[in-house]
Design a protein around this motif. Structure first.
Motif: not given
Length: 368
Positions: A3-4, A6-7, A9, A28, A97, A99-100, A103
């Motif tokens: 999800d790009t 939501d930094p 998560g 971003q 996170t 993952s961000y 992203a």
């Protein structure tokens, strides 16, 4: 794909919040380009973390600016840059996170466009800061700082003007055009008891001492909050300009030709004009200072309307804001004139510049 939007998560999806503005995606894209190629930091030009709207994005960019970019050969083989940026950014954005960050990389359409993304971020920051300055001007005008609200308002206007000059220097000149944003309605004037009484005192004193109207040439009918008082002042200045006699009856006669008797009976106007007190200059300055505060509030509302419209470019914001400030500057010029010694000060035995202490009696009727 992560999800790009939501930094951190969080589980709430983007449908639970307001639509994200284009600047969010520009932030971003830029951060993704810098994660892919940290050497591009040297090519961005002036950009600071504070110019990012998203706090997590600001923390990521601050981390990138504080860290030394890794060697290109190491960066190509290992995620050391991402790990270092994440560890540093978490000092200010603890929920960020890994993952961000991945992203962000995926959100970058083309890393070669990093400078374009930078311009977008700077433009959006200019819009936000201009709105902050306009908000401060509006706040100062609506919650006056005592004992000298006019000086406080003018200081905020100077700060806003200085910020516009700063923005004009930061963005390349461009053939300017005015914003197409419709001007919001002017805020309502304060027509409370004190305002009405001060204006009534002015027109009554001017009627009794019409020879002193030359001392308040800096005052205009539009400065009055109550339309009836504005019309009466217009009548007074018209009679004085034509060299005709001025007293309550002649002002009443003049006012009927300006339609005032449709809203007020003659006896009411005669009573209103028959109780002078104090100095015409004192009451004139009171009316003018209130007009200054109202004009400042109006100016701030127009500038905020411009900044709220995403269709306006930075150049349009600068041009429109300067045009909006012109009205405030005009009132400011008259305030400066009011504070200068009057050339007619010695031509007649004027009443001392006194305020409410010189009132002969309260006038409860005809305040509005």
């Amino acid at each position: 794909m992560p999800d790009t939007t939501d930094p951190y998560g969080d589980e709430e999806g983007p449908e639970d919040s307001a639509p994200l503005p284009p600047a969010h995606f520009a932030e971003q894209a830029l951060l993704g380009a810098l994660l892919l190629n940290p050497e591009r930091l040297k090519t961005l030009g002036p950009l600071e973390a504070v110019q990012f709207a998203n706090p997590a994005h600001a923390a990521v960019f601050a981390a990138m600016s504080a860290l030394s970019p890794p060697d290109a050969s190491v960066h190509a083989k290992e995620p050391a840059w991402l790990i270092a940026v994440l560890d540093h950014a978490r000092r200010d954005a603890r929920g960020l996170t890994a993952s961000y960050l991945h992203a962000l990389v995926q959100a970058c359409p083309d890393p070669r466009h990093a400078t374009a993304y930078t311009r977008m971020i700077r433009s959006d920051h200019a819009r936000r800061t201009l709105r902050v300055h306009a908000g401060r001007l509006a706040q100062t005008a609506t919650v006056p700082v005592q004992p000298d609200p006019a000086t406080a308002v003018l200081a905020q206007a100077d700060a806003l003007t200085g910020h516009l000059d700063l923005l004009a220097g930061q963005f390349a000149p461009h053939p300017g055009s005015l914003p197409r944003t419709p001007a919001p309605p002017d805020p309502p004037r304060d027509t409370g008891t004190d305002v009405a009484e001060e204006e009534r005192m002015l027109v009554a004193t001017a009627t009794a001492h019409s020879g002193e109207l030359a001392r308040v040439r800096w005052l205009q009918p539009s400065d009055f909050a109550l339309p009836m008082h504005a019309v009466l002042f217009h009548c007074l200045t018209a009679l004085a300009h034509r060299g005709e006699p001025v007293d309550p009856v002649t002002v009443l006669w003049e006012s009927q030709h300006r339609g005032l008797l449709r809203d007020a009976p003659p006896a009411h106007i005669l009573t209103l004009l028959s109780t002078p007190a104090g100095s015409i200059e004192h009451w004139g300055e009171r009316v003018l200072h209130r007009a200054l505060l109202h004009q400042a509030h109006t100016t701030a509302g127009r500038i905020r309307a411009f900044t709220d419209d995403p269709a306006n470019s930075v150049h349009q914001l600068i041009t429109g804001s300067r045009r909006a400030l012109a009205g405030l500057t005009a009132v400011r010029t008259r305030v400066r004139q009011a504070h200068q010694p009057s050339p007619t000060a010695t031509s007649s035995p004027a009443a001392p510049r006194a305020g409410p202490a010189l009132r002969t009696r309260a006038h409860a009727s005809g305040l509005r």
